[in-house]
Design an enzyme around this catalytic site. Structure first.
Site, short mmCIF file in Angstrom:
data_model
loop_
_atom_site.label_atom_id
_atom_site.label_comp_id
_atom_site.label_asym_id
_atom_site.label_seq_id
_atom_site.Cartn_x
_atom_site.Cartn_y
_atom_site.Cartn_z
N TYR A 28 5.78 -2.11 0.90
CA TYR A 28 4.58 -2.07 0.07
C TYR A 28 4.88 -2.55 -1.35
CZ TYR A 28 0.63 -0.26 -2.59
OH TYR A 28 -0.44 -0.15 -3.43
N GLU A 29 6.06 -2.17 -1.87
CA GLU A 29 6.44 -2.54 -3.23
C GLU A 29 7.12 -3.90 -3.31
OE1 GLU A 29 8.63 0.78 -4.86
OE2 GLU A 29 6.81 1.97 -5.08
N TYR A 89 4.86 8.85 -0.80
CA TYR A 89 4.36 7.82 0.10
C TYR A 89 3.56 8.45 1.22
CZ TYR A 89 4.18 3.95 3.35
OH TYR A 89 3.72 2.96 4.20
N VAL A 90 2.42 7.85 1.51
CA VAL A 90 1.59 8.21 2.66
C VAL A 90 1.37 6.92 3.46
CG1 VAL A 90 -0.66 9.06 3.43
CG2 VAL A 90 0.48 10.14 1.47
N GLY A 96 -6.52 8.17 2.31
CA GLY A 96 -7.93 8.52 2.18
C GLY A 96 -8.27 9.87 2.79
N GLY A 98 -6.63 12.74 1.66
CA GLY A 98 -6.20 13.76 0.71
C GLY A 98 -4.74 14.17 0.84
N GLY A 100 -1.89 12.50 -0.12
CA GLY A 100 -1.13 12.28 -1.35
C GLY A 100 -1.42 13.38 -2.36
N ASN A 127 0.43 -1.42 -9.62
CA ASN A 127 -0.11 -0.57 -8.56
C ASN A 127 -1.37 0.15 -9.03
OD1 ASN A 127 -0.55 1.07 -6.36
ND2 ASN A 127 1.57 1.70 -6.16
N TYR A 134 -3.62 8.72 -9.96
CA TYR A 134 -2.90 9.66 -10.83
C TYR A 134 -3.76 10.05 -12.03
CZ TYR A 134 1.26 8.29 -8.15
OH TYR A 134 2.16 8.05 -7.16
#
Length: 161
Positions: A28-29, A89-90, A96, A98, A100, A127, A134
């Site tokens: 992802y990163e 990480y999820v 979506g 909840g 995280g 990101n 956050y």
């Protein structure tokens, strides 16, 4: 059908799943090539004698859905430990729901229960979904501090100079 989410401390039996999540996060990163960890490294550093890092696992309906790796730092000004979130990480299939937020709440409760003066983490500046998430929780970016790092050959050379 009722769905359930469980957050629990990781065990040594979770090493393969933790490495899988680390790899997914690195993809992802856009940094998959930087992953050097092995299951043996994870076993040693998270569960071995003297381990200073810890991990929470998140399961949704019994399936592994995400993780959080954290460790303690220290504030001389507060005279207290802080909790530093290294990775959250999820997996995409579970976003979506909840999860995280549930992981972050579990860590926040852990920080409060252990008299930590702060709970911190870093996020990549590109990101936007994570930054917005956050900030929706009330977290604020640290605008006056710039992170520095010594690693690899620079670390080795400096240490031996």
């Amino acid at each position: 059908m009722t769905q359930s989410t469980t957050i629990r401390p990781a065990t040594i039996d979770d090493c393969a799943q933790i490495l899988a999540f680390i790899t997914e996060l690195a993809i992802y990163e856009k940094a998959e090539h930087e992953v050097e960890s092995t299951e043996a490294d994870i076993a040693r550093t998270l569960f071995g004698e003297g381990a200073t890092a810890h991990c929470l696992m998140c399961e949704h309906d019994g399936a592994p859905a995400g993780f959080a790796v954290y460790f303690y730092n220290y504030s001389t000004w507060q005279g207290k430990n802080g909790l530093y979130l290294e990775d959250l990480y999820v997996s995409p299939d579970y976003r979506g729901k909840g999860l995280g937020k549930a992981l972050l709440k579990a860590l926040a409760r852990h920080a409060v229960d252990n008299d930590c003066g702060r709970f911190e983490w870093s996020v990549l500046d590109w990101n936007t979904p994570a930054i917005e998430f956050y900030e929706s929780l009330g977290a604020k970016p640290k605008s006056e501090w710039v992170g520095y790092r010594l690693d690899g050959e620079a670390l080795t050379q400096f240490a031996s100079s």
